[in-house]
Design a protein around this motif. Structure first.
Motif: not given
Length: 342
Positions: A96-100, A103, A105
């Motif tokens: 998954s895409r995150r701001d940081d 990721f 999972n």
């Protein structure tokens, strides 16, 4: 500067990018007999690496990577070892895409001998990092502190690998969240010895268990540095656990003396005792004689107090002043008792 267009079909060796990411072991409830087979973590942290390069997570194409089974290799761009073994030792099951950053999972080690070998290295801490191979599709450049940073705005994820040499300093395996959960379990046992009422202890234990599972399964905070977290940077789940533990202890020990707490300056008193609303962050047992002594400190409560220090809102004293004073006091106890150095 205009983005540099790179034709993926004509890409040469320079178009192949590398970035590292952090992983943390997690327990997969479907296979409780083999908890070390599954892991999760940060793939391609959104930060500048040692080679002056950063990959923007929003521009990473993961479709081909996932269609290929999410391969995680033992070597970059090498399908086999010299002995003929496949270097695919694990697979990413979900990303998954995150701001940081990007990721993972959940990923899973294979069961062949080479995969078992690398799984063991990760479990025992001999391999602490991972890396990712990319095909750069679009690049721009930024100047930062006199240094040219290559920002990859579009890329294709090819594979991940296990590695001992991280390019990105945020690639260390993050186990601190799990270690804190294990410490909380020990703290809970300490409360049992301290005679918390059985029914209250059972309720508290069940609540902590649920939050601990949430912390592990959802990875509320990926720890990506070897440094301890600063006060106030704890996971929301950890803060909730700390607050519950503190309240359970106070309920079981209603006559704790004032010296067991951090007391607000200017606190009002009644019959020689500080009113309850001015007493915060209990960290001593009822045997305390002086706030500065270390022998009566309850280590479980001290850890909780350190976690919650910046969450306290005083009734009378200025919040910033109270929190700074409380931190100094609690840290003095922690340093004397070696807490944070275990």
């Amino acid at each position: 500067m205009e983005p540099e267009q790179i034709d993926a079909a004509l890409a040469d060796a320079d178009a192949l990018g590398y970035a590292t990411f952090a992983i943390k072991s997690v327990v997969d409830k479907a296979t409780p007999d083999d908890p070390g087979r599954f892991f999760s973590g940060m793939l391609n942290a959104n930060s500048d690496d040692l080679e002056g390069e950063r990959y923007e997570p929003a521009g990473i194409d993961t479709k081909a990577f996932m269609a290929a089974g999410g391969p995680i290799l033992a070597r970059h761009f090498g399908e086999t070892t010299p002995e003929g073994y496949s270097t695919v030792v694990a697979r990413a099951l979900s990303v998954s895409r995150r701001d940081d950053g990007l990721f993972i999972n959940k990923a899973e080690f294979d069961t062949d001998p080479l995969s078992e070998h690398y799984k063991g290295k990760v479990q025992r801490g001999f391999i602490k990092c991972m890396s990712a191979g990319f095909l750069r599709l679009e690049v721009k450049h930024e100047s930062k502190a006199g240094r040219q940073i290559r920002v990859v705005t579009k890329s294709m994820l090819v594979h991940g690998i296990l590695t001992s040499q991280p390019v990105n300093r945020q690639s260390l395996i993050g186990r601190k969240s799990l270690e804190r959960v294990e410490q909380l379990a020990r703290d809970l046992e300490a409360l049992k010895i301290a005679s918390v009422p059985a029914e209250q202890f059972k309720t508290l234990s069940e609540s902590i268990g649920r939050i601990s599972e949430q912390l592990q399964d959802l990875s509320l905070k990926a720890d990506r540095t070897p440094e301890p977290l600063a006060i106030g940077e704890y996971d929301p789940a950890m803060l909730a656990i700390a607050e519950m533990t503190e309240e359970a202890y106070k309920a079981a020990h209603p006559e704790l003396p004032d010296a067991a707490f951090i007391i607000e300056q200017g606190a009002e008193r009644e019959n020689g005792k500080v009113l309850r609303k001015y007493r915060h962050l209990p960290h001593h047992t009822s045997a305390v004689k002086s706030p500065t002594e270390h022998t009566s400190v309850n280590k479980a409560l001290l850890r909780n107090a350190l976690a919650r220090c910046n969450q306290v809102t005083p009734a009378k004293e200025d919040a910033a002043g109270f929190r700074a004073r409380a931190q100094r006091h609690l840290r003095a106890h922690a340093n004397a008792l070696g807490i944070g150095k275990e």
